[in-house]
Structure formats: C-alpha cells, structure tokens
Design an enzyme around this catalytic site. Structure first.
Site, PDB file in Angstrom:
ATOM      1  N   HIS A  48       0.796  -1.232   0.000  1.00  0.00           N
ATOM      2  CA  HIS A  48       0.000   0.000   0.000  1.00  0.00           C
ATOM      3  C   HIS A  48       0.830   1.284   0.000  1.00  0.00           C
ATOM      4  CE1 HIS A  48       1.067  -0.225   4.232  1.00  0.00           C
ATOM      5  NE2 HIS A  48       0.712   1.029   4.360  1.00  0.00           N
TER       6      HIS A  48
HETATM    7  C1  UD1 Z   1      -1.669   5.267   6.467  1.00  0.00           C
HETATM    8  C2  UD1 Z   1      -0.342   5.644   7.131  1.00  0.00           C
HETATM    9  C3  UD1 Z   1       0.664   4.543   6.899  1.00  0.00           C
HETATM   10  C4  UD1 Z   1       0.140   3.201   7.324  1.00  0.00           C
HETATM   11  C5  UD1 Z   1      -1.203   2.936   6.638  1.00  0.00           C
HETATM   12  C6  UD1 Z   1      -1.799   1.646   7.086  1.00  0.00           C
HETATM   13  C7  UD1 Z   1       0.253   8.048   7.217  1.00  0.00           C
HETATM   14  C8  UD1 Z   1       1.108   9.075   6.612  1.00  0.00           C
HETATM   15  N1  UD1 Z   1       0.220   6.856   6.566  1.00  0.00           N
HETATM   16  O1  UD1 Z   1      -1.434   5.207   5.063  1.00  0.00           O
HETATM   17  O2  UD1 Z   1       1.829   4.825   7.651  1.00  0.00           O
HETATM   18  O3  UD1 Z   1       1.049   2.190   6.970  1.00  0.00           O
HETATM   19  O4  UD1 Z   1      -2.084   4.014   6.961  1.00  0.00           O
HETATM   20  O5  UD1 Z   1      -3.003   1.381   6.429  1.00  0.00           O
HETATM   21  O6  UD1 Z   1      -0.351   8.293   8.227  1.00  0.00           O
HETATM   22  N2  UD1 Z   1      -9.019   5.081   2.667  1.00  0.00           N
HETATM   23  C9  UD1 Z   1     -10.234   4.452   2.667  1.00  0.00           C
HETATM   24  N3  UD1 Z   1     -10.757   4.066   3.880  1.00  0.00           N
HETATM   25  C10 UD1 Z   1     -10.140   4.300   5.050  1.00  0.00           C
HETATM   26  C11 UD1 Z   1      -8.908   4.967   5.035  1.00  0.00           C
HETATM   27  C12 UD1 Z   1      -8.348   5.333   3.834  1.00  0.00           C
HETATM   28  O7  UD1 Z   1     -10.825   4.213   1.636  1.00  0.00           O
HETATM   29  O8  UD1 Z   1     -10.699   3.928   6.107  1.00  0.00           O
HETATM   30  C13 UD1 Z   1      -8.415   5.463   1.374  1.00  0.00           C
HETATM   31  C14 UD1 Z   1      -8.613   6.899   1.013  1.00  0.00           C
HETATM   32  O9  UD1 Z   1      -8.880   6.944  -0.342  1.00  0.00           O
HETATM   33  C15 UD1 Z   1      -7.286   7.555   1.286  1.00  0.00           C
HETATM   34  C16 UD1 Z   1      -6.307   6.423   1.046  1.00  0.00           C
HETATM   35  O10 UD1 Z   1      -7.017   5.227   1.417  1.00  0.00           O
HETATM   36  O11 UD1 Z   1      -7.067   8.633   0.455  1.00  0.00           O
HETATM   37  C17 UD1 Z   1      -5.055   6.524   1.867  1.00  0.00           C
HETATM   38  O12 UD1 Z   1      -5.361   6.669   3.270  1.00  0.00           O
HETATM   39  P1  UD1 Z   1      -4.360   7.505   4.243  1.00  0.00           P
HETATM   40  O13 UD1 Z   1      -4.805   7.372   5.662  1.00  0.00           O
HETATM   41  O14 UD1 Z   1      -4.174   8.852   3.685  1.00  0.00           O
HETATM   42  O15 UD1 Z   1      -2.985   6.786   4.056  1.00  0.00           O
HETATM   43  P2  UD1 Z   1      -2.630   5.237   4.032  1.00  0.00           P
HETATM   44  O16 UD1 Z   1      -2.074   4.922   2.703  1.00  0.00           O
HETATM   45  O17 UD1 Z   1      -3.778   4.395   4.535  1.00  0.00           O
END
Ligand code: UD1
Length: 375
Positions: free
Chosen positions: A221
């Site tokens: 991811h």
């Molecule tokens: C975040 C953490 C990362 C961790 C990962 C575990 C930071 C900088 N990054 O990255 O260290 O390894 O979580 O999962 O804090 N989304 C959903 N549903 C959710 C959450 C996210 O659909 O419940 C989607 C959204 O489109 C979002 C994307 O996933 O834009 C990324 O989510 P985000 O929390 O920004 O970063 P992660 O890649 O999950």
C-alpha cells in the site's frame, strides 16, 4: 488524584498498539496496592481514548475495535482522508479543544502515522507531556511520510518508549537525554500473543481454499509502490508469475485498489491469484502464520512474520525495523528483482530467524510502569 492519560489512535496500525495498553491500565487499576488487601489502587490511572478518524471504513477501523475488544472511543474526530497537510491540519484543529477540556497528565501517541505527529504537536504546544510508544525507529529515508512523522514526534516527546535497542541508539545519536528513553519492547507482540488463540480459529484458509504452508500472502500500500504506474505494473507482473508456482492471496488496501483503477491496471481473475478486501486482525495473523512466505511493505507485517518465523519479502529499499532482518525472517526486495527474490524464497527454508529480545507480550505493562514514577 489518578494519573490521567489521553490515548490517541487514528489509523489501522495504531489499534493493535492501543488495545494492550488499555488492558494493562485496567489490570493495573484492579491490582491491590503492594502490602495491602485494599482493592483500590492508590496510584490508579484513568484514560480517555481519542480516535482521530484517519481510517474510518469498517475494514480499516471498526473490525479492529471489535476483534481487539477496544472500548468505544470517548472522542471521534472523524477527520477522514485528504492530502498530508489537510489531514494533519484537520486532526490538529479537532484535537486541540478535546485536549483543553480533558487536560490529561499525558498524551500517549503510538506509531508513525499522521495522527501520531499531529496530536503530539498540539499537546507539546499546550505544555502537556507526550509519551511516544514505538519511539526511535528510523528508516533514514525522508521520502517516507512516516519518517517525517517519527522525527517530529520524537523531537517533541517527553518520554520515548522504544521497542528495541537500535531505537535507543538512534535517539542517543540525535542527542536525546538518557532520562527520556525507556526500552519497553514491542507492543504489537502483546496484541499478537493475546489474540493468537482466536486467530488460529479464524477459518480464513478454509474460506479461501488455501492449504497451510502452500500459499503466499501479499499486502502492498505504500505510495512509493503503488502511486506510479510502472512500479505497480511491475509488482503485479512479478506476483502473477509467482502465482504459477504458489497460490497468492492479495489483501487490497483502499489506496492500492484506487491506484490500480487510476492506472487502468486490470485485477487478475485467476484462481491462483486471489484479490480480497483488507482483512481483519485475526484473519491477518492466521494468513501470516500459515503462509509459505509473505510479500509486504507494511511495518507491522515485517514484525508479525518475524514472530511466526514466516519468510518475509519487504518491498522497500530500507526498513526502520532492522531487527526483523538481523534476527528475524525479513529480507528487502524491490520491484526490479522481485521475481528472482520470490524464486529464491520458495527454494529456501520454510521457517527462518529467531525472536528478538523484549517480544514477550509484556510491553504494555512496562509502559504503564514507565508512566507512573514521573507523575
Ligand atoms: C496510512 C499511514 C501509513 C500506514 C497505513 C496503514 C500516514 C502518513 N500513513 O497510510 O503509515 O502504513 O495508513 O493502512 O499516516 N481510505 C479508505 N478508507 C479508510 C482509510 C483510507 O478508503 O478507512 C483510502 C482513502 O482513499 C485515502 C487512502 O485510502 O485517500 C489513503 O489513506 P491515508 O490514511 O491517507 O494513508 P494510508 O495509505 O492508509
């Protein structure tokens, strides 16, 4: 007066670090004071739990609260997704009034996600003490958002609770005084040990038609692996090739699903390369324990596979968790040599490495003790 803690969780990897802490606080409060039969502990601890809402989906958040038996948060900031600046700013804005009304003795943050750094910063500016669980880890790679979060959080935290001796060394090198550093061990392993009996009953292998020891488990991811089309395409290609030798199950993080669609990369349809939704904690542990090998870019999975001695290929140029390589079952790889690294893993030992020190399920207890004398 009891010691008052404000515990912060925000994203999926935080929940397994908060759950054992809450259990250790409850156990501490139930234990009679030394030398008395009084069940009221003189130095009891009260806590409030804040969920920033950085992760919010059932499969990224709710399932972990249920499986890890974490009580409902006292505050849910519901910040959701956004750019780094948007998300961090929204967490800070929403966290400040909570902190002003709760006025805890300590804010306890865990891990290295945006919620960790944002809440630590708000607390430090309000003069409230910050304890950082999983302090001192360094990848020495500032292109990773998590490395920035680690550096920011550790530079303002008052108490740095470290998982391993290399973390202590990193902090000393950065000039952190010895009095602020406490080696408490790896709290992720507390959750793992506690949940193992339930994970072993998960039934996911049967549901997916997999045989123990005869499949690969994949989770990818990180922005560096999924945001650019050529990199993600090369990774998918190498996994498809591997699937001819061993069935693959790929739990798709929402970011990865989104990027596969953005880059117009087709999902495989083969029975030997199964794409599934993100899995809950028990299913994840079960898949890691029984895999022939795992392929991941997650920090937590490098540690969990080391615990199980399951060979792990980490799709990153570095790791902030070096004991998983020096003692554990982990090896770094890249999209360029993934196919040959998978091949050599499949011909290597099915179980690798040994358990690092302080991976004993007692870290939360040591953290609760560390938060006591300074109050
Ligand atoms: C975040 C953490 C990362 C961790 C990962 C575990 C930071 C900088 N990054 O990255 O260290 O390894 O979580 O999962 O804090 N989304 C959903 N549903 C959710 C959450 C996210 O659909 O419940 C989607 C959204 O489109 C979002 C994307 O996933 O834009 C990324 O989510 P985000 O929390 O920004 O970063 P992660 O890649 O999950």
């Amino acid at each position: 007066m009891p010691t008052k803690l404000l515990l912060v969780a925000g994203a999926r990897p935080n929940f397994m670090k908060i759950a054992p802490l809450i259990k250790a606080i409850d156990r501490h409060n139930e234990a009679p004071a030394a030398g008395t039969s009084d069940s009221r502990h003189p130095a009891s601890i009260s806590y409030s739990l804040v969920h920033t809402g950085q992760h919010y989906d059932e499969k990224m958040s709710d399932v972990f609260f249920r499986e890890l038996r974490i009580p409902a948060p006292h505050h849910n900031l519901a910040v959701g997704s956004g750019s780094h600046a948007e998300q961090t700013a929204r967490i800070m804005l929403a966290f400040e009034p909570v902190l002003l009304s709760e006025r805890p003795d300590w804010v306890v943050v865990v891990g290295d996600v945006n919620s960790t750094a944002a809440c630590a910063l708000v607390a430090a500016k309000l003069g409230i003490r910050v304890a950082h669980v999983e302090a001192g880890l360094r990848s020495f790679d500032r292109s990773m958002p998590e490395e920035i979060n680690r550096l920011v959080t550790d530079s303002i935290a008052d108490l740095l609770l470290t998982p391993s001796a290399d973390a202590d060394d990193n902090l000393r090198r950065e000039g952190v005084p010895e009095s602020r550093i406490r080696l408490v061990g790896n709290i992720m392993i507390d959750s793992l040990v506690e949940n193992l009996p339930r994970a072993r009953q998960s039934g996911i292998l049967r549901r997916l038609g997999l045989a123990a020891g005869a499949y690969a488990f994949v989770t990818i991811h990180r922005p560096a692996n999924v945001d650019q089309r050529p990199v993600l395409a090369a990774i998918m290609q190498a996994i498809e090739t591997a699937a001819r030798a061993v069935p693959v199950v790929f739990a798709l993080h929402p970011r990865t699903r989104k990027m596969l669609a953005t880059h117009d990369l087709a999902l495989p349809t083969s029975d030997r390369f199964k794409i599934i939704d993100p899995v809950g904690y028990h299913d994840s542990l079960c898949l890691i324990e029984n895999a022939r090998f795992i392929l991941t870019d997650s920090g937590g999975l490098q540690e969990e596979s080391t615990y199980f001695r399951t060979p792990c290929l980490t799709l990153r140029p570095n790791t902030e968790r070096p004991v998983t390589i020096s003692l554990g079952s982990n090896r770094l790889t890249s999209h360029l040599n993934l196919a040959s690294d998978i091949e050599s893993t499949l011909t290597g030992n099915a179980r690798l490495g040994s358990l690092p020190p302080f991976w004993d399920g007692k870290s939360a207890e040591r953290i609760v003790a560390a938060l006591q004398p300074v109050v």
